[in-house]
Scaffold this motif. Structure first.
Motif, PDB file in Angstrom:
ATOM      1  N   ALA A  56       9.780  -9.672   5.808  1.00 29.03           N
ATOM      2  CA  ALA A  56       9.127 -10.205   4.652  1.00 29.03           C
ATOM      3  C   ALA A  56       7.996  -9.420   4.367  1.00 29.03           C
ATOM      4  CB  ALA A  56       8.723 -11.887   4.789  1.00 29.03           C
ATOM      5  N   PHE A  57       7.920  -8.302   4.589  1.00 30.01           N
ATOM      6  CA  PHE A  57       6.894  -7.045   4.491  1.00 30.01           C
ATOM      7  C   PHE A  57       6.228  -7.160   3.340  1.00 30.01           C
ATOM      8  CE2 PHE A  57       9.022  -4.241   7.995  1.00 30.01           C
ATOM      9  CZ  PHE A  57       8.998  -5.313   8.915  1.00 30.01           C
ATOM     10  N   THR A  58       4.988  -6.812   3.274  1.00 27.24           N
ATOM     11  CA  THR A  58       4.195  -6.749   2.028  1.00 27.24           C
ATOM     12  C   THR A  58       3.127  -5.769   2.332  1.00 27.24           C
ATOM     13  OG1 THR A  58       2.683  -8.464   3.057  1.00 27.24           O
ATOM     14  CG2 THR A  58       4.248  -9.182   1.515  1.00 27.24           C
ATOM     15  N   ARG A  59       3.667  -4.416   1.975  1.00 23.26           N
ATOM     16  CA  ARG A  59       2.726  -3.282   2.168  1.00 23.26           C
ATOM     17  C   ARG A  59       1.810  -3.118   1.135  1.00 23.26           C
ATOM     18  NH1 ARG A  59       7.779  -1.522   4.652  1.00 23.26           N
ATOM     19  NH2 ARG A  59       8.635  -1.194   2.481  1.00 23.26           N
ATOM     20  N   ARG A  60       1.725  -3.737   0.102  1.00 25.35           N
ATOM     21  CA  ARG A  60       0.922  -3.739  -1.023  1.00 25.35           C
ATOM     22  C   ARG A  60      -0.467  -4.428  -0.507  1.00 25.35           C
ATOM     23  NH1 ARG A  60       4.623  -6.863  -2.362  1.00 25.35           N
ATOM     24  NH2 ARG A  60       4.550  -8.959  -2.799  1.00 25.35           N
ATOM     25  N   THR A  61      -0.531  -4.934   0.498  1.00 26.11           N
ATOM     26  CA  THR A  61      -1.637  -5.613   1.047  1.00 26.11           C
ATOM     27  C   THR A  61      -2.493  -4.407   1.899  1.00 26.11           C
ATOM     28  OG1 THR A  61      -0.354  -6.520   3.111  1.00 26.11           O
ATOM     29  CG2 THR A  61      -0.676  -7.910   1.131  1.00 26.11           C
ATOM     30  N   MET A  62      -1.799  -3.520   2.404  1.00 24.41           N
ATOM     31  CA  MET A  62      -2.395  -2.524   3.460  1.00 24.41           C
ATOM     32  C   MET A  62      -3.382  -1.751   2.761  1.00 24.41           C
ATOM     33  SD  MET A  62      -0.263  -0.133   5.966  1.00 24.41           S
ATOM     34  CE  MET A  62      -0.187   1.633   5.229  1.00 24.41           C
ATOM     35  N   VAL A  63      -4.627  -1.584   3.593  1.00 27.56           N
ATOM     36  CA  VAL A  63      -5.585  -0.799   3.164  1.00 27.56           C
ATOM     37  C   VAL A  63      -5.639   0.327   4.452  1.00 27.56           C
ATOM     38  CG1 VAL A  63      -8.227  -0.544   2.969  1.00 27.56           C
ATOM     39  CG2 VAL A  63      -6.945  -2.552   1.991  1.00 27.56           C
ATOM     40  N   VAL A  64      -5.593   1.557   3.959  1.00 28.06           N
ATOM     41  CA  VAL A  64      -5.656   2.809   5.055  1.00 28.06           C
ATOM     42  C   VAL A  64      -6.981   3.162   5.228  1.00 28.06           C
ATOM     43  CG1 VAL A  64      -4.967   5.128   5.522  1.00 28.06           C
ATOM     44  CG2 VAL A  64      -3.373   3.542   4.276  1.00 28.06           C
ATOM     45  N   PRO A  65      -8.039   2.918   6.298  1.00 27.20           N
ATOM     46  CA  PRO A  65      -9.073   3.245   6.612  1.00 27.20           C
ATOM     47  C   PRO A  65      -9.306   4.847   6.506  1.00 27.20           C
ATOM     48  CG  PRO A  65      -8.093   2.575   8.816  1.00 27.20           C
ATOM     49  CD  PRO A  65      -7.037   2.351   7.544  1.00 27.20           C
ATOM     50  N   PRO A  66     -10.635   5.325   6.406  1.00 21.73           N
ATOM     51  CA  PRO A  66     -11.101   6.634   6.252  1.00 21.73           C
ATOM     52  C   PRO A  66     -10.702   7.394   7.940  1.00 21.73           C
ATOM     53  CG  PRO A  66     -13.001   5.368   6.032  1.00 21.73           C
ATOM     54  CD  PRO A  66     -11.901   4.211   6.143  1.00 21.73           C
ATOM     55  N   VAL A  67     -10.802   6.733   8.902  1.00 21.40           N
ATOM     56  CA  VAL A  67     -10.792   7.120  10.058  1.00 21.40           C
ATOM     57  C   VAL A  67      -9.726   6.293  10.958  1.00 21.40           C
ATOM     58  CG1 VAL A  67     -12.532   8.625  10.270  1.00 21.40           C
ATOM     59  CG2 VAL A  67     -12.860   6.451  11.058  1.00 21.40           C
ATOM     60  N   GLY A  68      -9.190   6.841  11.887  1.00 13.49           N
ATOM     61  CA  GLY A  68      -8.241   5.965  12.650  1.00 13.49           C
ATOM     62  C   GLY A  68      -7.721   6.740  14.234  1.00 13.49           C
TER      63      GLY A  68
END
Length: 177
Positions: A56-68
């Motif tokens: 039941a994924f919700t990728r629209r909640t994802m925030v990609v950080p500047p570094v990782g």
């Protein structure tokens, strides 16, 4: 056109029954339609199988950080604009449309529960323990739980490219997820 009885018969031939546990990945597109649509598929699963889990994924909640971390299949710092469109997770929000209509119909049933992972959530019938095991740092816990119970992977109109269970297998094999 495929109907409810066809689905129940096919699942019975796969030896699924009232004691079965499955993770289901369903796409109606290859069938050109099912009588009654997604509701028919969900009804067949509910009537025949004890435990059902679906992404039941919700990728629209994802925030990609500047570094990782390196080698993580993300290009950090490149999603500044997309990050602005991210929304806060709510368990009542719809499943990502690219998963199809069946997971959303399944999620919306009163008998289904949803895990609280903001991106990689799962909906389930009769699998509360699987859902409560999930954590931010252990998103595949519901799949792990199913594996412990020797559950089946049910692909209806979908192939293994949609099978999130493979990510658990990769993790067991030592591949970085």
């Amino acid at each position: 056109m495929i109907g409810y009885r066809d689905l129940v018969q096919a699942m019975t031939e796969l030896e699924l029954d009232a004691h079965s546990r499955v993770i289901a990945h369903v796409s109606l597109e290859p069938f050109g339609g099912v009588q009654g649509g997604a509701e028919t598929v969900v009804g067949a699963l509910h009537s025949l199988v004890e435990t059902v889990v679906m992404p039941a994924f919700t990728r629209r909640t994802m925030v990609v950080p500047p570094v990782g971390p390196p080698d993580n299949a993300l290009e950090y710092g490149t999603q500044v604009e997309a990050n602005l469109d991210a929304v806060v997770f709510d368990p009542n929000m719809p499943v990502d449309e690219d998963l199809g209509t069946v997971p959303e119909v399944f999620r919306s049933l009163a008998s289904s529960e949803r895990s609280l992972h903001p991106i990689i959530s799962f909906s389930a019938k009769s699998a509360e323990e699987a859902l409560t095991r999930q954590a931010l740092d252990h998103p595949l816990a519901p799949v792990e739980w199913l594996a412990e119970y020797d559950a089946d992977v049910l692909l209806i109109g979908a192939d293994h490219r949609r099978n999130v269970s493979l990510h658990w297998a990769e993790q067991l094999a030592g591949r970085k997820t």
